[in-house]
Motif scaffolding. Structure first.
Motif, short mmCIF file in Angstrom:
data_model
loop_
_atom_site.label_atom_id
_atom_site.label_comp_id
_atom_site.label_asym_id
_atom_site.label_seq_id
_atom_site.Cartn_x
_atom_site.Cartn_y
_atom_site.Cartn_z
N ASP A 5 16.74 57.87 -24.93
CA ASP A 5 15.79 58.52 -24.38
C ASP A 5 14.33 57.75 -24.53
O ASP A 5 14.13 57.18 -25.48
CB ASP A 5 15.39 59.96 -24.67
CG ASP A 5 14.12 60.53 -23.87
OD1 ASP A 5 14.25 59.99 -22.71
OD2 ASP A 5 13.83 61.62 -24.40
N ALA B 98 18.59 59.35 -7.28
CA ALA B 98 19.61 59.67 -8.54
C ALA B 98 19.51 58.48 -9.61
O ALA B 98 19.60 58.84 -10.71
CB ALA B 98 20.86 59.56 -7.75
N ASP B 99 19.02 57.31 -9.11
CA ASP B 99 18.86 56.07 -10.13
C ASP B 99 17.77 56.08 -10.64
O ASP B 99 17.46 55.56 -11.97
CB ASP B 99 19.26 54.93 -9.41
CG ASP B 99 20.77 54.77 -8.94
OD1 ASP B 99 21.56 55.49 -9.62
OD2 ASP B 99 21.21 53.95 -8.05
N VAL C 65 18.42 54.44 -17.49
CA VAL C 65 18.37 55.15 -16.00
C VAL C 65 18.96 56.51 -16.17
O VAL C 65 18.40 57.47 -15.67
CB VAL C 65 19.13 54.57 -15.28
CG1 VAL C 65 19.40 54.87 -13.75
CG2 VAL C 65 18.79 52.73 -15.12
N ARG C 66 19.86 56.68 -17.13
CA ARG C 66 20.67 58.00 -17.53
C ARG C 66 20.96 57.74 -18.96
O ARG C 66 20.90 56.57 -19.44
CB ARG C 66 21.76 58.32 -16.81
CG ARG C 66 22.76 57.34 -16.35
CD ARG C 66 23.52 57.68 -15.31
NE ARG C 66 22.95 57.80 -14.01
CZ ARG C 66 22.87 56.71 -13.01
NH1 ARG C 66 23.22 55.45 -13.31
NH2 ARG C 66 22.26 57.08 -12.06
N ARG C 67 21.84 58.67 -19.57
CA ARG C 67 21.97 58.49 -20.75
C ARG C 67 23.12 57.43 -21.20
O ARG C 67 23.35 56.94 -22.29
CB ARG C 67 22.73 59.92 -21.56
CG ARG C 67 21.54 61.09 -21.51
CD ARG C 67 22.18 62.11 -22.20
NE ARG C 67 22.79 62.04 -23.52
CZ ARG C 67 21.81 62.25 -24.75
NH1 ARG C 67 20.75 62.46 -24.44
NH2 ARG C 67 22.44 62.23 -25.99
N SER C 68 23.89 57.21 -20.09
CA SER C 68 25.01 56.04 -20.05
C SER C 68 24.54 54.66 -19.75
O SER C 68 25.45 53.75 -20.04
CB SER C 68 26.11 56.64 -19.06
OG SER C 68 25.56 56.50 -17.83
N GLU C 69 23.45 54.60 -19.30
CA GLU C 69 23.03 53.06 -18.84
C GLU C 69 21.42 52.83 -18.95
O GLU C 69 20.85 53.78 -18.66
CB GLU C 69 23.35 52.77 -17.45
CG GLU C 69 23.04 53.65 -16.43
CD GLU C 69 23.52 53.11 -15.15
OE1 GLU C 69 23.51 51.97 -14.88
OE2 GLU C 69 24.12 54.07 -14.49
N LEU D 217 14.02 68.22 -11.56
CA LEU D 217 14.19 67.16 -12.28
C LEU D 217 12.89 66.65 -13.01
O LEU D 217 13.07 65.41 -13.54
CB LEU D 217 14.28 65.86 -11.10
CG LEU D 217 15.67 66.02 -10.45
CD1 LEU D 217 15.66 65.07 -9.28
CD2 LEU D 217 16.82 65.67 -11.38
N PRO E 148 14.33 57.23 -12.61
CA PRO E 148 13.82 58.53 -13.25
C PRO E 148 12.36 58.45 -13.02
O PRO E 148 11.27 58.23 -13.83
CB PRO E 148 14.05 58.12 -14.45
CG PRO E 148 14.31 56.67 -14.62
CD PRO E 148 14.46 56.22 -13.54
#
Length: 342
Positions: free
Chosen positions: A64, A260-261, A86-90, A296, A263
């Motif tokens: 984060d 979606a990509d 971008v998200r928790r995975s990348e 969001l 934030p």
């Protein structure tokens, strides 16, 4: 305006947490082209000077917030990874080369004398106060919005960032308000250059602006040339404290993919939708968009509003802010200061 050597971008990176792989894309025949490829942390650290080892794993250990990692290659060259998750995975970002990041003195960056930006207020629907402004490019002695031919795109974008930060600092000081923000537009071409994260950070530090006080407006068109690089550049801007605003939302075919990509902190809804306020299907769409934004963690702004009565309807549909001729036309920095305190 020439870009200082210490802030030159030399590619972008993409961290994929599930596979623990770092993918680097640096242009051929550049100083970092040898780094292009897919790396494990262990393999990449073999390219680093001893004291730099261990920093990458630490930088990617927090999923984060921004990614800021200064590294020194075994060749002695300093490289900076600047980006965000971008998200928790990348995570994505830019590679910058230089001794320090940033190494820019805002006082050395002087906008062209005929650039005379104007500022349009953004109104809060919660209390009717001015929440912030959007900076719009104008030039002394011209009626239109097209720049003189000597203005290159990069010079214009840099100069607008400088003038916007300068004006925002003045507005905050004269009004005594520390919650006022400023929107500045960057184009797809600006993102492709990727030279702005260091400038944005230098301006925010130089003018003592808090995170997200300077907000960059991006349209989904900015992603169409090279979605990966555009997202990396946006993440680098976010990493240095800029807010991100997705502009003209709902007018293009890839809005939801971009949303979606990216934030982003806020959505701006184009006049093409808000001008049809009162139609059942349009109102349903707008309500859904503002609900989506809220869930969001984003705010929503309706722009192009020409009737104050529409503000009540827009608030009922969930909008946080409005912008348009119904409330104020674009004005000079001095007029904006008077408008803010009046």
């Amino acid at each position: 305006m020439a870009t200082p050597p210490s802030t030159q971008p030399h590619g972008n990176w993409h961290w994929h947490a599930p596979t623990q792989r770092l993918v680097i894309d640096a242009p051929k025949a550049t100083v970092l082209s040898e780094l292009t490829g897919e790396w494990s942390i262990d393999a990449f650290e073999q390219m680093l000077e001893g004291l730099s080892r261990g920093r990458l794993a630490k930088a990617f250990g927090t999923v984060d917030g921004p990614v800021r990692c200064a590294l020194r290659l075994s060749s002695g060259r300093d490289v900076h990874l600047v980006g965000a998750f971008v998200r928790r995975s990348e995570a994505r970002g830019l590679l910058l080369v230089g001794d320090d990041f940033p190494e820019i003195d805002p006082s050395d960056l002087q906008p062209g004398p005929d650039l005379a930006p104007v500022f349009q207020p953004i109104i809060s629907l919660r209390d009717g106060r001015i929440a912030g402004f959007e900076a719009l490019a104008r030039w002394d002695g011209t009626e239109g919005t097209s720049p003189p031919s000597r203005y290159e795109d990069e010079a214009l974008a840099s100069n607008m960032l400088i003038r916007s930060a300068e004006t925002l600092a003045m507005l905050r000081e004269t009004s005594g308000r520390d919650d006022v923000f400023m929107h500045v537009n960057l184009t797809a071409r600006d993102l492709a250059r990727g030279t702005f994260p260091a400038l944005v950070e230098a301006l925010m530090n130089g003018y003592n602006l808090p995170p997200r006080a300077l907000r960059i407006e991006l349209t989904e068109q900015a992603a169409l040339r090279d979605a990966g690089h555009a997202l990396s550049a946006a993440m680098a801007l976010k990493a240095v404290g800029a807010g991100l605003v997705l502009d003209d939302f709902g007018t293009g075919h890839s809005s939801f993919a971009w949303l979606a990509d990216l934030p982003a902190d806020s959505l701006k809804i184009d006049h093409g939708l808000t001008c049809r306020l009162g139609q059942l299907r349009i109102d349903t769409i707008l309500t859904t968009i503002t609900l989506l934004a809220s869930r969001l963690g984003m705010t929503s702004t309706a722009e192009g509003i020409e009737n104050k009565d529409d503000a009540v309807k827009l608030r009922g549909l969930g909008f946080d802010h409005v912008q348009g001729f119904a409330f104020a036309r674009p004005m000079s920095a001095e007029a904006a200061a008077a408008f803010l305190v009046g």
